[in-house]
Every structure is written in structure tokens, then in C-alpha cells.
Write a protein that holds these residues in place. Structure first.
Motif, PDB file in Angstrom:
ATOM      1  N   MET B   1       0.851  -1.194   0.000  1.00 52.38           N
ATOM      2  CA  MET B   1       0.000   0.000   0.000  1.00 52.38           C
ATOM      3  C   MET B   1       0.883   1.238   0.000  1.00 52.38           C
ATOM      4  O   MET B   1       0.689   2.156  -0.737  1.00 52.38           O
ATOM      5  CB  MET B   1      -0.886  -0.006   1.225  1.00 52.38           C
ATOM      6  CG  MET B   1      -0.091  -0.099   2.497  1.00 52.38           C
ATOM      7  SD  MET B   1      -1.130  -0.098   3.944  1.00 52.38           S
ATOM      8  CE  MET B   1       0.035  -0.378   5.231  1.00 52.38           C
ATOM      9  N   SER B  41      -8.874  14.996   7.896  1.00 54.46           N
ATOM     10  CA  SER B  41      -8.136  15.025   6.631  1.00 54.46           C
ATOM     11  C   SER B  41      -9.062  14.584   5.522  1.00 54.46           C
ATOM     12  O   SER B  41      -9.974  13.799   5.746  1.00 54.46           O
ATOM     13  CB  SER B  41      -6.928  14.091   6.677  1.00 54.46           C
ATOM     14  OG  SER B  41      -5.947  14.615   7.518  1.00 54.46           O
ATOM     15  N   GLU B 209     -12.124   1.311  -3.032  1.00 53.07           N
ATOM     16  CA  GLU B 209     -11.232   2.121  -2.197  1.00 53.07           C
ATOM     17  C   GLU B 209     -11.929   3.421  -1.791  1.00 53.07           C
ATOM     18  O   GLU B 209     -11.858   3.851  -0.635  1.00 53.07           O
ATOM     19  CB  GLU B 209      -9.937   2.429  -2.958  1.00 53.07           C
ATOM     20  CG  GLU B 209      -8.905   3.101  -2.076  1.00 53.07           C
ATOM     21  CD  GLU B 209      -7.572   3.290  -2.778  1.00 53.07           C
ATOM     22  OE1 GLU B 209      -7.305   2.587  -3.771  1.00 53.07           O
ATOM     23  OE2 GLU B 209      -6.798   4.144  -2.310  1.00 53.07           O
ATOM     24  N   TYR B 213     -12.960   4.724   1.948  1.00 50.62           N
ATOM     25  CA  TYR B 213     -12.616   6.058   2.446  1.00 50.62           C
ATOM     26  C   TYR B 213     -13.846   6.744   3.026  1.00 50.62           C
ATOM     27  O   TYR B 213     -13.827   7.247   4.156  1.00 50.62           O
ATOM     28  CB  TYR B 213     -12.008   6.903   1.321  1.00 50.62           C
ATOM     29  CG  TYR B 213     -11.945   8.372   1.657  1.00 50.62           C
ATOM     30  CD1 TYR B 213     -12.827   9.272   1.086  1.00 50.62           C
ATOM     31  CD2 TYR B 213     -11.013   8.850   2.572  1.00 50.62           C
ATOM     32  CE1 TYR B 213     -12.779  10.619   1.416  1.00 50.62           C
ATOM     33  CE2 TYR B 213     -10.958  10.189   2.900  1.00 50.62           C
ATOM     34  CZ  TYR B 213     -11.848  11.070   2.325  1.00 50.62           C
ATOM     35  OH  TYR B 213     -11.806  12.403   2.656  1.00 50.62           O
ATOM     36  N   SER B 216     -14.956   5.153   6.188  1.00 53.73           N
ATOM     37  CA  SER B 216     -14.069   5.404   7.335  1.00 53.73           C
ATOM     38  C   SER B 216     -14.333   6.795   7.904  1.00 53.73           C
ATOM     39  O   SER B 216     -14.271   7.003   9.110  1.00 53.73           O
ATOM     40  CB  SER B 216     -12.599   5.245   6.950  1.00 53.73           C
ATOM     41  OG  SER B 216     -12.175   6.313   6.132  1.00 53.73           O
ATOM     42  N   LEU B 219     -17.423   6.536  10.011  1.00 54.34           N
ATOM     43  CA  LEU B 219     -17.218   5.808  11.258  1.00 54.34           C
ATOM     44  C   LEU B 219     -16.349   6.572  12.237  1.00 54.34           C
ATOM     45  O   LEU B 219     -16.356   6.291  13.435  1.00 54.34           O
ATOM     46  CB  LEU B 219     -16.578   4.454  10.953  1.00 54.34           C
ATOM     47  CG  LEU B 219     -17.515   3.501  10.226  1.00 54.34           C
ATOM     48  CD1 LEU B 219     -16.743   2.328   9.643  1.00 54.34           C
ATOM     49  CD2 LEU B 219     -18.577   2.994  11.169  1.00 54.34           C
ATOM     50  N   GLN B 220     -15.618   7.546  11.716  1.00 54.04           N
ATOM     51  CA  GLN B 220     -14.733   8.312  12.573  1.00 54.04           C
ATOM     52  C   GLN B 220     -15.493   9.375  13.352  1.00 54.04           C
ATOM     53  O   GLN B 220     -14.966   9.963  14.280  1.00 54.04           O
ATOM     54  CB  GLN B 220     -13.684   8.988  11.673  1.00 54.04           C
ATOM     55  CG  GLN B 220     -12.390   9.278  12.350  1.00 54.04           C
ATOM     56  CD  GLN B 220     -11.492  10.144  11.484  1.00 54.04           C
ATOM     57  OE1 GLN B 220     -11.830  10.483  10.365  1.00 54.04           O
ATOM     58  NE2 GLN B 220     -10.352  10.484  12.004  1.00 54.04           N
ATOM     59  N   ALA B 221     -16.752   9.602  12.944  1.00 51.84           N
ATOM     60  CA  ALA B 221     -17.523  10.684  13.553  1.00 51.84           C
ATOM     61  C   ALA B 221     -17.703  10.438  15.042  1.00 51.84           C
ATOM     62  O   ALA B 221     -17.809   9.300  15.499  1.00 51.84           O
ATOM     63  CB  ALA B 221     -18.880  10.802  12.881  1.00 51.84           C
ATOM     64  N   GLY B 260      -4.700  -0.831  -1.410  1.00 49.56           N
ATOM     65  CA  GLY B 260      -5.400   0.442  -1.183  1.00 49.56           C
ATOM     66  C   GLY B 260      -6.768   0.220  -0.571  1.00 49.56           C
ATOM     67  O   GLY B 260      -7.185   0.926   0.345  1.00 49.56           O
ATOM     68  N   VAL B 263      -6.456  -1.114   3.115  1.00 53.80           N
ATOM     69  CA  VAL B 263      -6.137  -0.060   4.086  1.00 53.80           C
ATOM     70  C   VAL B 263      -7.407   0.634   4.559  1.00 53.80           C
ATOM     71  O   VAL B 263      -7.626   0.810   5.753  1.00 53.80           O
ATOM     72  CB  VAL B 263      -5.181   0.980   3.465  1.00 53.80           C
ATOM     73  CG1 VAL B 263      -5.120   2.236   4.315  1.00 53.80           C
ATOM     74  CG2 VAL B 263      -3.799   0.407   3.324  1.00 53.80           C
ATOM     75  N   GLU B 264      -8.247   1.013   3.616  1.00 55.01           N
ATOM     76  CA  GLU B 264      -9.454   1.749   4.000  1.00 55.01           C
ATOM     77  C   GLU B 264     -10.360   0.909   4.882  1.00 55.01           C
ATOM     78  O   GLU B 264     -10.883   1.376   5.887  1.00 55.01           O
ATOM     79  CB  GLU B 264     -10.220   2.203   2.745  1.00 55.01           C
ATOM     80  CG  GLU B 264      -9.445   3.126   1.818  1.00 55.01           C
ATOM     81  CD  GLU B 264      -8.865   4.326   2.532  1.00 55.01           C
ATOM     82  OE1 GLU B 264      -9.542   4.912   3.388  1.00 55.01           O
ATOM     83  OE2 GLU B 264      -7.691   4.669   2.240  1.00 55.01           O
ATOM     84  N   TRP B 267      -9.142   0.460   8.414  1.00 50.83           N
ATOM     85  CA  TRP B 267      -9.462   1.616   9.254  1.00 50.83           C
ATOM     86  C   TRP B 267     -10.933   1.622   9.658  1.00 50.83           C
ATOM     87  O   TRP B 267     -11.274   1.947  10.788  1.00 50.83           O
ATOM     88  CB  TRP B 267      -9.071   2.921   8.554  1.00 50.83           C
ATOM     89  CG  TRP B 267      -7.624   3.181   8.723  1.00 50.83           C
ATOM     90  CD1 TRP B 267      -6.623   2.890   7.857  1.00 50.83           C
ATOM     91  CD2 TRP B 267      -6.988   3.732   9.892  1.00 50.83           C
ATOM     92  NE1 TRP B 267      -5.418   3.231   8.394  1.00 50.83           N
ATOM     93  CE2 TRP B 267      -5.606   3.747   9.631  1.00 50.83           C
ATOM     94  CE3 TRP B 267      -7.461   4.209  11.111  1.00 50.83           C
ATOM     95  CZ2 TRP B 267      -4.685   4.218  10.560  1.00 50.83           C
ATOM     96  CZ3 TRP B 267      -6.535   4.690  12.027  1.00 50.83           C
ATOM     97  CH2 TRP B 267      -5.174   4.693  11.748  1.00 50.83           C
ATOM     98  N   HIS B 270     -11.248  -0.700  12.401  1.00 45.92           N
ATOM     99  CA  HIS B 270     -10.641  -0.135  13.596  1.00 45.92           C
ATOM    100  C   HIS B 270     -11.631   0.769  14.325  1.00 45.92           C
ATOM    101  O   HIS B 270     -11.822   0.647  15.544  1.00 45.92           O
ATOM    102  CB  HIS B 270      -9.385   0.637  13.206  1.00 45.92           C
ATOM    103  CG  HIS B 270      -8.869   1.560  14.269  1.00 45.92           C
ATOM    104  ND1 HIS B 270      -8.317   1.117  15.443  1.00 45.92           N
ATOM    105  CD2 HIS B 270      -8.833   2.913  14.340  1.00 45.92           C
ATOM    106  CE1 HIS B 270      -7.955   2.158  16.183  1.00 45.92           C
ATOM    107  NE2 HIS B 270      -8.257   3.258  15.542  1.00 45.92           N
ATOM    108  N   TYR B 271     -12.296   1.641  13.584  1.00 46.46           N
ATOM    109  CA  TYR B 271     -13.229   2.565  14.231  1.00 46.46           C
ATOM    110  C   TYR B 271     -14.429   1.809  14.824  1.00 46.46           C
ATOM    111  O   TYR B 271     -14.924   2.153  15.888  1.00 46.46           O
ATOM    112  CB  TYR B 271     -13.716   3.632  13.244  1.00 46.46           C
ATOM    113  CG  TYR B 271     -12.633   4.583  12.806  1.00 46.46           C
ATOM    114  CD1 TYR B 271     -12.395   4.834  11.459  1.00 46.46           C
ATOM    115  CD2 TYR B 271     -11.819   5.232  13.737  1.00 46.46           C
ATOM    116  CE1 TYR B 271     -11.394   5.705  11.054  1.00 46.46           C
ATOM    117  CE2 TYR B 271     -10.810   6.091  13.337  1.00 46.46           C
ATOM    118  CZ  TYR B 271     -10.604   6.316  11.991  1.00 46.46           C
ATOM    119  OH  TYR B 271      -9.604   7.168  11.595  1.00 46.46           O
ATOM    120  N   CYS B 274     -13.119  -0.056  17.985  1.00 45.50           N
ATOM    121  CA  CYS B 274     -12.834   0.891  19.079  1.00 45.50           C
ATOM    122  C   CYS B 274     -14.087   1.392  19.742  1.00 45.50           C
ATOM    123  O   CYS B 274     -14.060   1.766  20.905  1.00 45.50           O
ATOM    124  CB  CYS B 274     -12.126   2.135  18.523  1.00 45.50           C
ATOM    125  SG  CYS B 274     -10.405   1.885  18.329  1.00 45.50           S
TER     126      CYS B 274
END
Lengths: 287, 458
Positions: B1, B41, B209, B213, B216, B219-221, B260, B263-264, B267, B270-271, B274
Motif C-alpha cells: 500500500m 483530513s 477504495e 474512504y 471510514s 465511522l470516525q464521527a 489500497g 487499508v481503507e 481503518w 478499527h473505528y 474501538c
């Protein structure tokens, strides 16, 4: 860190772990002054432990700015015309052509020439606008399905459905792909700024003749959809496009076309090896 | 990646030092932003020919009149090339925050743009979408919120057939999502989760991909753990959808694995994990085995690409890898005799010991994992002895970091307790002198003394 070379092979061989060794703890192990206790550790998301990893992630995202500049320009090919009957668009890039085809000819209602972004919306349109059986059934039960993916609600009228979409799904009241049948006002009555209606009109001009005008029972109407006929002409091209894309070689597609004197016979563009697309007269009624 | 992305970097006019400096600056800015919980980002796709570094920007800031003019031309121009050109000019101008502000303040501008987005002229549609994409990249949430009228269409187009277009819509959505909660509050009832679940079946890697993105970012919110992830939130729920299964599928190691894309989705997982909403559900879908196999696959790939001795260099490039990997190992071995047995039978002790010199943080974690093994009793310690463990411990006792030394003392204690023969060798190899160094250290004194006693009596 040198991993034992046999490790991967052993792991690939699958589970079949040996029996775990017997556990036998001495109480002196945890006696003061020693304090080690084996325990899993949990970190909340915003913990500093993840800072390095998060920073890496964001550098990765941001790096795209530096790199997109390097994406090779769309490969250009000798100009060719869209093969769909009546369409006079010319292209010099496969990507543009693919997008054009999908937008304009992909999901087109063969009755009224309206183009839709997806098969799902086209199906709903055909049912609600051109299917008399639907009209009959809708007098007795709720038939107007909510257009939002995943929502199974049905309504008595298209007005009720629109209200639902506006209230529950926060859709705009003038959602372009849910125009009620009766209120198709002529372009001039719309505000000058509304290019939605205008473009719809243009779409009707570009896609010309219906391929089958005769009425047919509801179930059979689907097979006369414009898409199924043009696929005969365009499928080889699109298959080539999609195969090459899957190979991730848009460059290769361009090179293939640019470098070959003749198109290999295995790739069929319709009649003969001519570079341009001639429409196949067999199926259409136009001269 | 990483190599895929780096391979796309072209040599610039800037020197390597300049690049390093910029990277350090960006990194510092990111760390600061994270500590302030402002880490945002976005991704930006731009297809224009690259401007030469050092020259002024190719695109100029557009004023109100110009924006109006371009919009009018795009909407009502007679020739298609002319209309497309107007939108291209608008898009270039929108690279500037000032033009973006001008645009959103202009009455009817978004309505016109949305009209062009939904027109049947494919190339106009594409250019209009690119304009929206530029707007989505803004750091002002007012600009993101000005794009709200377009979201229902962006979602609708996710079920279209043009993969480039879908990709663009996804990146635009992802950028909008991360910028403003108002956008998320609209997108959820508009059905973004079912739309993504339908879209994830696309065969196009670029689409996947982009989807990863966008997901992710969702989910990061902050509100994700309550409102987006849990199965109880009905149609807007991630866990209730088919997304988790598809995500895990894309993480299966093998020839079809696309870095690619992986990776997304990693993540995304992961969110979700977590958020601690319903991890048993994920485990039920095979998350543990998939991720475990993937880790091994990646480790194997690292092995193949790096020459002996360069592995540490690799870890320097990815400083988070080692601590996070060791943390995982700790959680696996802490309460599990079978994982500890596996660690031993797969001869992983020596490789772990090789990691000790990397850093103090890494040392402590390695020693903790070894303690997890040793504390299980004599059967385990027998497998740790004889071998490289004792020499390694004598070495770490020479460290000055209190935590490293403290953890070494704990491990020594367990080793002496369950494998008494080790004491003699410890003494022979000047173990007592190694201990003496720390007998004044407050945090270590008691344990040093206890070990000295054990050694002398043994």
C-alpha cells in the motif's frame, strides 16, 4: 526481526495447535515487592497510544494531493462516435464514452426516452408511468414504493410517497427522479434557472426512435428496453473496456488501440474491422 | 500500500531536505490537531496537468461576476464544448477558498450546479461533480453545508453504472461527511448506509477504495458509536447491514487482496471495534481469523521485501507498527495458555528479543509479553531456558530507563521462581553487579533487593 523461515509454512498448514502447556502458578509469583499481573490492555480511541498510527493514516490521506498530479492523463484515442442509433456524440477517450453511455443510454425508458441513473429508478418509473396493471392495483393497495435504498415503505399515491421522502428521508421536494406524472410542465413554464427540465428535453431528442412501439403485457415490456438492444452493439466494446479496467490497464487499452493497425479479430466491434461504428440496421426501424 | 502511493510521487523541483521538512511540519500539525481532537483530513482528486512547483498557481481567484458568467454559460450555452469549458473554468477557480466563498454566497449558484449535476449531458454532469468535489475539500464547514442540496443526488448516483463517476461521488461524500455533523444528520436518513452496502458489491477496485474512504470518515464521527454503528439504529446502522461481512471479505489475504482497498477497510474496522459497540458480532463474522491471517501475510511480505538488517529501518518508517503489534500480542497472550504455548512452539521468543534495542517503549512491551508467558508456570519457563533470554535480560538491566529495568526485574523474578537453575548462570554472568546499578533507584530498590537475596540464597 528475523522470523523463523519455517514459520509461514507452519502457519499456512493451518490450526492443529499442540495442547497448551499446563499452567501452574506459585503464589510467590505475585508476592510483594513484585507486582506483575498478566492482563489485556484496552485503549479508548482517542488515547495517545494511537497517535502515531493516526498521524500515519492522515499523512497517507493527504499524500494523495501530491500524487494525483501524477495520474497519467486520460489516454486519448482516435475519435469515434457513439454507436447508439440517433446519438451523434463523438469521443476521444474511453472513460468519457463509458460515462456517456451509462448516463444517456444505460437506463433509458423505451416509452418516453427518459434516462435514469440506475436500473432501480428506471424500473420504478416504468411501473408507475407505463404499466396499466400497476394503476389498477394501486387503486386497491399501497403500491408506490419509497425510492430510497433500504426503505420498504409503500404508499397509496406518488404524492404520499414524496411527502414521506421529504419528511423522513430529507430528500428535496423537487427531486429530479421522482417527477409526478401529471405535473410535467413545459420547459417554458419553469424558472429560467432550472436546467433540469431543459436537459430532460434534450435527452429526448438525442435518443430517437423507440425500438418497439407495440404495447405488451407488463411482464414483457422489460425486454423491449432500449438497453437490451444496444447491448448487442456495445457489449463487445464495453466488455473490452471493463476487462481492461479490471486489469487496471487503461494505458494498455489506449496502446492497444493506438498501436494496432487492425483491431484484432477477437475483439468484435460490430461489422467488419472498421474503426467507426456503423449502426446495425437489422433491429432499428429508422432508415 | 505504501509503495503504491510512493511510486506515484514524481521527482519535484524541491530537494529531499525540503520534502523532509515539509513532512515534519505536516506531522507536527497533525499531532497538534489530534490532541485538540480536531483531526480532519480529506482526499482530493484533481486531474489537471500538474503545475510546476515554484510557479504561481495556474488558476486565478474568480470574482462574483465571473462565477455568475461561467454558471450561465454552462447552463445555457449553445455548444456543448462551450458549456463544458465554462464548468472547467469554474472548477479551477473553486480550488481557491475565496472563490468557494463567493460561490456559496451567490444566490442560486448551488441550485444551478445541482441542475447541471443531474442533467443528461454526461460530460457536464462529470464537470459539475468535479466542482462539487472541489467544494467538498474546503475546510470551512459553511461550504460543506452549502453542498447539502446535492447529497441526495450523490447518493442516487452511487447505484449508477459509471465507475469513475461513482468514485468521484464517494470521495466527495467522504469529504463532506467528515467536515460537518449537519451533513451527517442529513445523510443518515437519506439512506447512506444502505447505499454504501449496495455499492460495496462493485467489482471496481477504485470504487471500493473510495467507498472504504467514505465509510471510514463516517465511522470516525464522534456520534458514530451511538448513532451510526449500533444495530439498534435500524436503517442507518452499520452493524445491522451487510457491510461488516463485505469488509472482512476484502481483508482476506490472497491474490485478490488490493492494498489500497484493504487499508481503507482496515481503518473502518478499527473505528467500529474501538467504539466497543458489539465486537462479538464482528468476531462471529470471522474478524479475528481474517485479521490474524492478514497480519501474517503482511509480515511475510515485509520479510520478502526487506533485506536482512533493514527491518528496523522499515519500522522506523512506520513507528506505530511495533507498539501496536506488541500491544496485540500482549492482549492475545495475557490470559491464554494456548497463545503462550504457540509463541513458544513457533520459536518466536528469539525474534521478539531482537526487538529489545528498538526503543524503550518497545522494550517494555516485549518484556511484558515474555512475562505473560513466564507467569504461567514451570512448564513455560522450562521452554524459556536455556536460551537467549537470560543474556538479553542481563543486557536490559544495563538500560537506564526505569520502566524497562523494572519489567526486566519482574521477568527475572518469574524465571528464578519457576526455573531455579537460571540463578547460577545469572551469578556467573555478573548478574549481581548488573543489579547493583539500580539499588539506589526508588522505584526499583525493593525488587532489586529481593532478587539479590534470591540469587545469594540460590
Amino acid at each position: 526481526m528475523q522470523l523463523p523461515p519455517a514459520l509461514c509454512a507452519r502457519l499456512a498448514a493451518g490450526p492443529g495447535a499442540a495442547e497448551p502447556l499446563p499452567v501452574e502458578r506459585d503464589p510467590a509469583a505475585g508476592a510483594a515487592p513484585f507486582r506483575f499481573v498478566a492482563r489485556p490492555v484496552r485503549f479508548p480511541r482517542e488515547h495517545q497510544f494511537f497517535e502515531d498510527g493516526d498521524v500515519q493514516r492522515h499523512l497517507y490521506l493527504q499524500d494523495v494531493i501530491m500524487q494525483v498530479a501524477d495520474v497519467p492523463e486520460k489516454p486519448r484515442v482516435p475519435a469515434f462516435a457513439c454507436q447508439v442509433a440517433g446519438c451523434c456524440q463523438v469521443f476521444d477517450a474511453l472513460d468519457d464514452y463509458e460515462h456517456h453511455y451509462h448516463t444517456l443510454h444505460g437506463n433509458v425508458c423505451s416509452f418516453c426516452k427518459r434516462a435514469f441513473p440506475s436500473g432501480h429508478l428506471l424500473d420504478a418509473h416504468i411501473l408507475e408511468w407505463h404499466d396499466s396493471l400497476f394503476q389498477i392495483l394501486s387503486e386497491r393497495q399501497d403500491m408506490y414504493q419509497c425510492l430510497v435504498e433500504g426503505c420498504t415503505e409503500k404508499f397509496k399515491t406518488s404524492r404520499d410517497r414524496k411527502d414521506h421522502m421529504v419528511r423522513m428521508h430529507l430528500y428535496p421536494a423537487d427531486f429530479r427522479f421522482d417527477k409526478p406524472k401529471k405535473s410535467r410542465s413545459p420547459a417554458s413554464a419553469e424558472a429560467p434557472g432550472d436546467s433540469g427540465e431543459r436537459s430532460e428535453g434534450e435527452a429526448m431528442e438525442i435518443c430517437s426512435e423507440p425500438v418497439a412501439a407495440s404495447p405488451a403485457p407488463a411482464g414483457e415490456r422489460r425486454i423491449y428496453r432500449h438497453r437490451s438492444v444496444s447491448e448487442l452493439f456495445l457489449k463487445p466494446v464495453l466488455n473490452m473496456c471493463s476487462v481492461l479496467r479490471i486489469l487496471g490497464c487503461t494505458w494498455a487499452a489506449a496502446l492497444l488501440i493506438l498501436n494496432s493497425e487492425r483491431i484484432p479479430s477477437t475483439i468484435c466491434f460490430g461489422q467488419g474491422a472498421a474503426r467507426g461504428f456503423k449502426s446495425n440496421k437489422k433491429k432499428t426501424k429508422q432508415c | 500500500m505504501w509503495s503504491r502511493r510512493q511510486g506515484r510521487l514524481r521527482p519535484t523541483v524541491c530537494g529531499v531536505e525540503e520534502l523532509r521538512r515539509r513532512r515534519r511540519e505536516r506531522e507536527a500539525a497533525l499531532r497538534k490537531a489530534r490532541r485538540e481532537q480536531q483531526l480532519v483530513s480529506k482526499r482530493l482528486l484533481r486531474n489537471d496537468a500538474p503545475e510546476e512547483a515554484g510557479e504561481g498557481c495556474v488558476a486565478a481567484i474568480l470574482g462574483e461576476t465571473e462565477v455568475q458568467q461561467f454558471l450561465r454559460q454552462a447552463q445555457r450555452g449553445t455548444e456543448e464544448k462551450e458549456r463544458e469549458g465554462a464548468l472547467v473554468s469554474l472548477r479551477r477557480g473553486l480550488q481557491h477558498p475565496e472563490t468557494q466563498q463567493t460561490f456559496i454566497r451567490l444566490e442560486g449558484s448551488m441550485r444551478t450546479l445541482v441542475g447541471l449535476l443531474t442533467s443528461n449531458q454526461a460530460l457536464l454532469q462529470l464537470e459539475a461533480a468535479r466542482c462539487l468535489h472541489e467544494l467538498s475539500h474546503s475546510e470551512q464547514s459553511t461550504v460543506a453545508e452549502a453542498c447539502l442540496p446535492a447529497t441526495s443526488y450523490l447518493l442516487t448516483y452511487l447505484s449508477s453504472h459509471s465507475s469513475d463517476f461513482i468514485e468521484l461521488c464517494l470521495y466527495t461524500l467522504g469529504n463532506l461527511i467528515v467536515e460537518s455533523e449537519a451533513v451527517r444528520r442529513q445523510l443518515l436518513p437519506q439512506g447512506i448506509v444502505p447505499a454504501l452496502a449496495a455499492c460495496i458489491q462493485s467489482p471496481h477496485v477504485a470504487v471500493l477504495e473510495a467507498l472504504g474512504y467514505a465509510l471510514s470518515q463516517l465511522l470516525q464521527a464522534e456520534e458514530a458509536p451511538e448513532k451510526i454503528i449500533p444495530p439498534a439504529s435500524a436503517s442507518s446502522s452499520i452493524l445491522a447491514s451487510t457491510l461488516p461481512q463485505h469488509m472482512l471479505q476484502m481483508l482476506q489475504p490472497g491474490p485478490k487482496l488490493n492494498p489500497g482497498v484493504a487499508v481503507e477497510f482496515a481503518w473502518c474496522l478499527h473505528y467500529i471495534i474501538c467504539s466497543q459497540v458489539s465486537n462479538p458480532l464482528l468476531i462471529g463474522h470471522g474478524a479475528l481469523s481474517t485479521l490474524g491471517l492478514l497480519l501474517l501475510d503482511l509480515a511475510g511480505a515485509v520479510q520478502k521485501t526487506e533485506d536482512a538488517g533493514l527491518e528496523l529501518f522499515f519500522f522506523q518508517k512506520q513507528p506505530s507498527l511495533l507498539p501496536e503489534g506488541l500491544w496485540l500480542l500482549n492482549n492475545l497472550t495475557a490470559n491464554s495458555p494456548s497463545f503462550c504455548t504457540s509463541l513458544l512452539s513457533l520459536d518466536l521468543i528469539e525474534p521478539l528479543l531482537q526487538l529489545l534495542p528498538v526503543s524503550n517503549v518497545v522494550s517494555v512491551m516485549v518484556l511484558t509479553v515474555l512475562c505473560n508467558v513466564a507467569e504461567k508456570g514451570p512448564a513455560y519457563c522450562q521452554r524459556l531456558w536455556p536460551g537467549p533470554l537470560l543474556p538479553a535480560l542481563l543486557h536490559t538491566l544495563a538500560f537506564s530507563d526505569t520502566e524497562v529495568v523494572g519489567q526486566s526485574l519482574e521477568l527475572l523474578h518469574l524465571l528464578f521462581l519457576y526455573q531455579p537453575e537460571a540463578v547460577q548462570v545469572f551469578l556467573q554472568q555478573s548478574g549481581l553487579q548488573a543489579l547493583e546499578r539500580h539499588q539506589e533507584e526508588a522505584q526499583l530498590q525493593d525488587r532489586v533487593y529481593a532478587l539479590q537475596q534470591t540469587a545469594l540464597q540460590g
